[in-house]
Design an enzyme around this catalytic site. Structure first.
Site, PDB file in Angstrom:
ATOM      1  N   ASP A   1      21.685 -53.801 -32.666  1.00 29.36           N
ATOM      2  CA  ASP A   1      22.940 -53.763 -31.920  1.00 29.36           C
ATOM      3  C   ASP A   1      23.637 -55.121 -32.106  1.00 29.36           C
ATOM      4  O   ASP A   1      23.065 -56.067 -32.673  1.00 29.36           O
ATOM      5  CB  ASP A   1      22.706 -53.429 -30.444  1.00 29.36           C
ATOM      6  CG  ASP A   1      23.980 -52.880 -29.788  1.00 29.36           C
ATOM      7  OD1 ASP A   1      25.065 -53.005 -30.397  1.00 29.36           O
ATOM      8  OD2 ASP A   1      23.903 -52.332 -28.676  1.00 29.36           O
TER       9      ASP A   1
HETATM   10  C1  NOJ Z   1      27.532 -52.869 -28.793  1.00 32.05           C
HETATM   11  C2  NOJ Z   1      27.105 -51.555 -28.203  1.00 32.05           C
HETATM   12  O1  NOJ Z   1      25.955 -51.750 -27.408  1.00 32.05           O
HETATM   13  C3  NOJ Z   1      26.829 -50.458 -29.225  1.00 32.05           C
HETATM   14  O2  NOJ Z   1      26.642 -49.257 -28.540  1.00 32.05           O
HETATM   15  C4  NOJ Z   1      27.944 -50.366 -30.211  1.00 32.05           C
HETATM   16  O3  NOJ Z   1      27.694 -49.343 -31.130  1.00 32.05           O
HETATM   17  C5  NOJ Z   1      28.092 -51.708 -30.910  1.00 32.05           C
HETATM   18  N1  NOJ Z   1      28.423 -52.730 -29.919  1.00 32.05           N
HETATM   19  C6  NOJ Z   1      29.144 -51.675 -31.994  1.00 32.05           C
HETATM   20  O4  NOJ Z   1      30.398 -51.616 -31.461  1.00 32.05           O
END
Ligand code: NOJ
Length: 745
Positions: free
Chosen positions: A276
């Site tokens: 993430d």
């Molecule tokens: C952080 C988020 O936790 C995740 O769900 C998301 O896909 C990513 N950012 C990318 O935007």
């Protein structure tokens, strides 16, 4: 013997389907170590960022092969340009994988996932993912960071909006349907790669506070939290995103047990794992030392692609030189990323997802909007309908009041990064259109979303809704209510009250809204509350005093029309809760499939009992339980029969539509394993059927379950069936059930 052989073949085909693709192997033989590490680097390239903004020197990095993928950039032409750089300027011309958070639609936005789950319409949900893929796949996107299948039982967590509620069985079915919808079998240019997330346990953050830590037993993990992730892997999800949290004391992103032993060895996952946003970087704050060490740990654990930390790109080469990682480990990650690009067909045609002609035809098309409108109507949950106030007649004077009544960009809820609100209707506009002048519509905002005192400094929520003078707002609202025959209140949360970084400690209707709602109820006019929310909210006062309540969540781009379809009776509501709605804040975490205690107090007990497991100030159970929802008709359940055949159990019940209109009903089957080696929940959903019955129509509904549904996981993740007594329960929600006890040998 034959069975074993067949099993071996199927495992081989699953894991080797894409392994050692000659094209990829040949390409890798030409790659330098820098180019290989470059493939493991993923950065945002547009204006949609979810963490701190990082200056990315995108163009240079693409041309020099230092980026394997980019994400969250909207606009086909922009993406096409960047892809051209990769293909024409980088030494080997390796195309980029381009991702986006298309969580519930691209420009045609479906209800938030939590709402969609309340439709219990798996076909419809699969279709929503298919449409999202069709729209995204012509504007440059080949990869979506969805489905999010984190189980969550704590409504304070704002990201509950993105998931499918509290049930692992339903969550798994929905996750798998979405994977199928996005990916198909990668044979068409409209099929994009899914990314199941957040692996694992992100929904169990302590206190429901986003990004917080997690700690849980393996038994709980395997039985309650991991099943939806597993179901997505079984459905063939091409990629997995690891979570921000700890799993068993290790960061998920650097957790070898999780990413390799469970995900790859136990579940045969053969795609790639991406972190993430900035997870490797954040490991330092968790107490795992500097980024170079964490990059090594993450790679060795099974992470293939680094989103935003730039740990892999900056540290892996040195780590290789120092012997901290092997070439084999870097190759393995690189191979998995390239195999994903190969599966997507990007080597055949890097521009396959950039299709101007299709973009015109498909994005926000009338056909897509129709599906979104139908699904939105199916996701609303009617909680109360005193004296059948709903559906409303299109006559007289209707007052529409509340901070959500005139907003355009709050209807889609969280993660609508590609939304185009100018094209969407407000509730007021929707109602006007539906009424076609047959009734008089009066509308006013009435109050603010919340008072300044209710929100922390710096938390700039609800900016999209005008701030008004509360006294004047209330006076105007009471004035139009006095002229109306019925008052519809559009109240609750605005879009940014839920989603990432939007945890709330108080789940009640904010004070200003509640005070206006109370004043409107006191007028004696019939009041309908349309409750906007991205999570279960507390509706205790409302449930006692408001005539009709419908949870409308965030219904997406076509929400206004869908609300009218239900309000005026063109469709009967059929949504059923996939979360428990609490009576009070302090009940969190709250979920129907809990374990028992040594001193249980059942939901039906209304009196406090000393030295038993209950609160002195509020009853144990949900105000509205999991599975609950009303329609404009009623259904009766009779004559439960349960039969056992070798490995399976079939429960049959007669369901009758006893009212005056046709409607969908969700017939739900639950089990309880009465005695087991490991304590089992009081009730677990194991099957359901969504059926349509005409007025007066009866049907025998049979639901069959097998050994798998009657088994549980031990702490090693093995599925165990223990013979003995089971309660088989059928009914319209997790509280109103008919039960038969059976014995299985
Ligand atoms: C952080 C988020 O936790 C995740 O769900 C998301 O896909 C990513 N950012 C990318 O935007």
């Amino acid at each position: 013997m034959i069975r074993l052989f067949l099993l071996a073949i199927s495992i081989c085909t699953a894991t080797q389907l894409y392994a050692n693709i000659p094209y990829v192997e040949k390409l890798m033989s030409k790659m330098t170590i820098d180019e290989k590490i470059g493939q493991l680097n993923l950065m945002p390239a547009g204006n949609i960022v979810t963490g701190e903004k990082i200056e990315s020197k995108t163009a240079d990095d693409i041309a020099s092969g230092r980026l394997g993928g980019i994400f969250n950039i909207k606009g086909r032409e922009k993406i096409e340009k960047l892809q051209k750089l990769a293909v024409e300027k980088s030494r080997l011309g390796i195309p980029l994988i381009v991702g986006m958070d298309i969580i519930h639609g691209y420009e045609t936005i479906f209800p938030i996932p939590l709402a969609l789950s309340c439709s219990w319409n798996l076909e419809g949900i699969e279709k929503s993912a298919r449409i999202a893929a069709e729209e995204a796949s012509c504007v440059g996107i080949g990869w979506t960071f969805s489905p999010m299948v984190d189980i969550c039982v704590d409504a304070r967590w704002g990201r509950m909006a993105e998931g499918n509620g509290e049930d692992p069985y339903l969550g798994g079915l929905i996750g798998a349907a979405m994977v199928r919808g996005y990916q198909g079998n990668f044979s068409k240019p409209t099929e994009i790669m899914a990314c199941m997330k957040h692996f694992a346990l992100y929904g169990a953050v302590e206190g429901g506070r986003d990004y917080n830590t997690v700690d849980m037993s393996r038994v709980r993990m395997f039985n309650q939290y991991l099943p939806p992730y597993k179901a997505c892997v079984e459905a063939g999800a091409g990629s997995v995103m690891s979570s921000f949290n700890l799993v068993d004391g290790q960061h998920a992103t650097a957790n070898r047990w999780l990413l390799t032993d469970v995900l790859r060895k136990q579940w045969n996952f053969n795609g790639f794992v991406v972190t993430d946003y900035g997870s490797i970087f954040e490991m330092q704050s968790h107490g795992f030392g500097p980024i170079d060490k964490n990059s090594v740990k993450a790679l060795k654990a099974g992470t293939d692609m680094d989103m935003c930390s730039q740990g892999f790109i900056n540290c892996l080469k040195t780590a290789l030189e120092k012997g901290e990682v092997s070439l084999h480990e870097i190759d393995q990650a690189c191979r998995r990323v390239l195999e994903a690009k190969y599966k997507l067909g990007l080597f055949d045609n890097p521009y396959k997802f950039c299709d101007a002609r299709r973009e015109k035809e498909v994005v926000y098309s009338a056909a897509n909007r129709k599906v979104a409108r139908d699904l939105a109507a199916e996701s609303f949950v009617l909680l109360k309908n005193n004296q059948n106030l709903l559906p409303l007649k299109k006559q007289g004077t209707i007052a529409l009041i509340g901070p959500l009544s005139q907003t355009r960009n709050n209807l889609t809820g969280t993660w609508s990064v590609a939304q185009n609100p100018e094209r969407y209707e407000t509730l007021e506009e929707g109602l006007k259109k539906a009424l076609k002048g047959r009734a008089n519509l009066l509308c006013t905002q009435g109050c603010n979303l919340m008072s300044d005192a209710e929100i922390q400094k710096g938390a700039e929520f609800g900016k999209t809704i005008n701030r008004i003078d509360p006294a004047k707002g209330k006076a105007e609202a009471l004035k139009i209510a006095s002229q109306a025959d019925v008052v519809i209140c559009a109240m609750g949360e605005c879009a940014d009250f839920s989603g990432e970084s939007s945890s709330r400690a108080d789940l009640n209707l904010p004070d200003e809204q509640l005070s206006l709602l109370q004043a409107l109820v006191e007028t004696g006019k019939p009041v309908v509350l349309l409750n906007f929310s991205g999570r279960p909210t507390v509706l205790d006062w409302e449930s006692k005093h408001v005539d009709a309540i419908m949870n409308v969540w965030f219904g997406g781009s076509e929400m206004a029309g869908a609300v009218c379809d239900i309000l005026f009776g063109d469709k009967s509501p059929s949504g059923r809760l996939t979360v428990s709605l609490p009576r009070a804040n302090g009940q969190q975490p709250l979920y129907y499939n809990h374990l028992n205690t040594g001193r249980p107090v059942s939901d039906s007990e209304t009196q406090y009992r000393k030295y038993a497991s209950n609160y002195i100030d509020v009853r144990n159970g949900a105000l509205y339980p999991f599975g609950y929802g009303l329609s404009y008709t009623t259904f009766s359940y009779d004559n439960l029969r349960v039969s056992v055949h070798n490995d399976s159990v079939t429960a049959t019940v007669k369901v009758t539509n006893t009212g005056a209109c046709g409607s969908y009903e969700v017939v739900q089957l639950y089990i309880h394993d009465v005695y087991a080696t490991i304590a089992r929940p009081v009730c677990e959903l194991k099957g359901f059927q969504r059926i349509y019955l005409k007025p007066g129509e009866s049907r025998d509904v049979s639901i069959k379950i097998g050994r798998q549904e009657l088994s549980y996981y031990n702490s090693d993740g093995d599925l165990i069936f223990e013979p003995g007594e089971f309660d088989i329960m059928i009914g319209k929600n997790s509280r109103d059930l008919m039960t038969k006890r059976i014995v299985l040998n």
